[in-house]
Design an enzyme around this catalytic site. Structure first.
Site, PDB file in Angstrom:
ATOM      1  N   GLY A   1       5.426  -7.410   3.942  1.00 52.93           N
ATOM      2  CA  GLY A   1       5.307  -8.370   2.976  1.00 52.93           C
ATOM      3  C   GLY A   1       6.250  -8.480   1.862  1.00 52.93           C
ATOM      4  N   THR A   2       6.473  -7.114   1.361  1.00 53.63           N
ATOM      5  CA  THR A   2       7.369  -6.997   0.451  1.00 53.63           C
ATOM      6  C   THR A   2       8.769  -7.428   0.642  1.00 53.63           C
ATOM      7  OG1 THR A   2       6.023  -4.845  -0.317  1.00 53.63           O
ATOM      8  CG2 THR A   2       8.526  -5.057  -1.217  1.00 53.63           C
TER       9      THR A   2
ATOM     10  N   GLY B   1       0.781  -1.237   0.275  1.00 52.88           N
ATOM     11  CA  GLY B   1       0.233   0.177  -0.032  1.00 52.88           C
ATOM     12  C   GLY B   1       0.856   1.284   0.022  1.00 52.88           C
TER      13      GLY B   1
ATOM     14  N   GLN C   1      -5.723   8.289   6.248  1.00 53.89           N
ATOM     15  CA  GLN C   1      -4.365   8.218   7.054  1.00 53.89           C
ATOM     16  C   GLN C   1      -3.369   8.073   5.886  1.00 53.89           C
ATOM     17  OE1 GLN C   1      -5.384   5.378  10.839  1.00 53.89           O
ATOM     18  NE2 GLN C   1      -6.966   5.395   9.128  1.00 53.89           N
TER      19      GLN C   1
ATOM     20  N   MET D   1      -6.308   2.922  11.291  1.00 50.76           N
ATOM     21  CA  MET D   1      -5.476   1.774  10.771  1.00 50.76           C
ATOM     22  C   MET D   1      -4.170   1.281  11.640  1.00 50.76           C
ATOM     23  SD  MET D   1      -5.170   2.650   6.538  1.00 50.76           S
ATOM     24  CE  MET D   1      -6.487   2.384   5.523  1.00 50.76           C
TER      25      MET D   1
ATOM     26  N   THR E   1       5.941   1.784   5.873  1.00 52.01           N
ATOM     27  CA  THR E   1       4.485   1.274   6.341  1.00 52.01           C
ATOM     28  C   THR E   1       3.901   2.355   7.267  1.00 52.01           C
ATOM     29  OG1 THR E   1       3.211  -0.196   7.598  1.00 52.01           O
ATOM     30  CG2 THR E   1       5.642  -0.116   8.232  1.00 52.01           C
TER      31      THR E   1
ATOM     32  N   ASP F   1       2.077   1.606   9.520  1.00 51.09           N
ATOM     33  CA  ASP F   1       1.924   0.589  10.759  1.00 51.09           C
ATOM     34  C   ASP F   1       3.163   0.597  11.772  1.00 51.09           C
ATOM     35  OD1 ASP F   1      -0.292   0.167   9.351  1.00 51.09           O
ATOM     36  OD2 ASP F   1       0.379  -1.974   8.511  1.00 51.09           O
TER      37      ASP F   1
ATOM     38  N   ARG G   1      -3.535  -2.394  11.234  1.00 53.29           N
ATOM     39  CA  ARG G   1      -3.504  -3.972  11.206  1.00 53.29           C
ATOM     40  C   ARG G   1      -3.446  -4.532  12.804  1.00 53.29           C
ATOM     41  NH1 ARG G   1      -4.327  -6.206   6.903  1.00 53.29           N
ATOM     42  NH2 ARG G   1      -4.106  -8.492   7.889  1.00 53.29           N
TER      43      ARG G   1
END
Length: 456
Positions: free
Chosen positions: A206-207, A100, A375, A271, A227, A229, A273
């Site tokens: 993930g990447t 993202g 965000q 957000m 990220t 996050d 996760r």
């Protein structure tokens, strides 16, 4: 005449002289021996042929380990890349923005392209994450002029994709159903055809996992942590977090006035996760009354008690900040879409769940606001612009030094690098007994009990 006859007698002698012809025949006997020698010679040649065949087979057997040696060399190369200590000569790189989007991506691209070019390195950019290396014609040369004026822009000029996973790429069958296939070898082939020496990945966990798998295939990789996050272990901060926290704090400030005007309880879902950094930081900065994070399962009764205590004390409204991965004790996280091969579940509904648990148990109306992609979008904060710029320059210098298998990292106030494997460790979560949680409790904010909690 008799004399003539007697003279003729020597003819018999001639015959007798001819006798040696038999001897000649007897001398010819050795021809059989010659044949015998020829037979032996053939036998010798046959043995020699067999010997050559045996040697050939032996040679083949001896040659077989070469493949094994190549395989071992390949494994050794992959192991070296994964160690984070490998060095390769880099003249041309490909950069992509995976997963993202996050505020500050363009700051990284701008700094990386400018610094890499000044260091004599050619830069190519893959469009829409790995999609640009899976599909043909989606990878382009990047010059400093291509990144001019993009510093304050949100998003990524290259585009992002959280669906283009090379190890689980979605394709539609003839019958209309979808399946996920491995196209990672196609990516490796395209990198080689373009003459790419290293792959620079700007992305999250993930990447980076994909990058690790590509290193196992012998592709040199350098990572840049991205990220909102803030859950990557290798670095203290990731760019995007600060802008997301600013946006969430603005939302809390805005909700305060309308909540107070209508005597309502406002639930704000943010957000993050399974990491509660956005919720915790924005909740503290915005003065929330309850902060529910994924790391600490909450007790609905405690949240209800908190709201009712505020009502009795004369406060006619309350603000509750909920991380999208938060869940009640004994429950699990809320999701609006299940996980698929190579892709995580899509979280959502945590705020709605809190509202349903509160309704009927408090003397207030409850409203839910899901902040969502607000965000991610918008212009990055000065902190994220600065951090992204520092990340980009550091990544370019790692390329010049040929240091692959590493990820850029901020440690304290110093820009460093760490083995990429560090980013693949356990995610960096809000410590359940850390300073932020202790500060929240000291201010009377409800954050849940959590392991080892001894307070009221």
């Amino acid at each position: 005449k008799k004399a003539t006859k007697s003279k003729a007698a020597p003819k018999k002698a001639t015959k007798s002289k001819a006798a040696p012809k038999k001897a000649t025949k007897s001398k010819a006997a050795p021809k059989k021996a010659t044949k015998s020698k020829a037979t032996k010679s053939k036998a010798t040649k046959s043995k020699a042929t067999k010997s050559k065949a045996t040697k050939s087979k032996t040679a083949k057997k001896k040659a077989a380990p070469k493949k094994a040696a190549k395989s071992k060399a390949s494994k050794k190369k992959a192991t070296g890349l994964l160690s984070g200590n490998a060095r390769v000569k880099i003249k041309r790189v490909c950069v992509l923005t995976g997963g993202g989007d996050a505020p500050g991506l363009n700051a990284v691209l701008r700094a990386f392209v400018k610094e890499a070019t000044s260091l004599g390195i050619e830069v190519y950019g893959a469009e829409d994450g790995f999609e640009g290396l899976i599909q043909p014609g989606r990878c382009r040369r990047m010059e400093p002029s291509d990144v001019s004026g993009i510093l304050p822009r949100g998003g990524s000029i290259l585009g992002c994709s959280n669906k283009a996973n090379p190890y689980a790429y979605p394709v539609v069958r003839a019958d209309g159903t979808e399946e996920h296939i491995d196209v990672s070898d196609r990516v490796v082939s395209r990198l080689r055809s373009l003459g790419i020496d290293a792959l620079v990945l700007i992305g999250g966990d993930g990447t980076m996992h994909m990058g690790s798998r590509f290193m196992e295939k012998g592709v040199p990789v350098i990572g840049v942590p991205k990220t909102i996050d803030n859950d990557l272990s290798a670095t203290d901060f990731t760019f995007g977090l600060d802008t997301a926290v600013n946006t969430a704090t603005w939302a809390i400030d805005t909700l305060h006035t309308t909540a107070e005007s209508h005597d309502r309880v406002m639930v704000l879902e943010v957000m993050g996760r399974h990491a509660g950094w956005i919720a915790m930081c924005a909740g503290l900065a915005g003065g929330a009354d309850a902060i529910l994070v994924p790391e600490i399962p909450y007790d609905p009764k405690r949240v209800i008690k908190k709201v009712n205590e505020r009502s009795k004390a004369g406060s006619t409204f309350s603000i509750i900040v909920v991380g999208e991965g938060a869940y009640p004790a004994g429950g699990t996280y809320s999701a609006v879409a299940a996980a698929t091969p190579g892709h995580l579940a899509r979280l959502g509904g945590a705020g709605q769940r809190v509202m349903e648990l509160l309704e009927g148990n408090i003397p207030h109306d409850v409203r839910v606001t899901v902040l969502g992609h607000l965000q991610r979008g918008g212009s990055p904060s000065p902190f994220d612009r600065l951090l992204g710029t520092r990340f980009g320059v550091k990544a370019a210098r790692l390329c010049k030094e040929g240091r692959v298998g590493r990820i850029v990292a901020l440690r304290g106030t110093v820009m460093r690098s760490a083995p990429l494997t560090e980013a693949l460790k356990e995610p960096k979560l809000v410590p359940v007994d850390g300073e932020l949680v202790r500060v929240a409790r000291a201010l009377g904010i409800e954050v849940g009990q959590g392991p080892g909690y001894t307070g009221k």
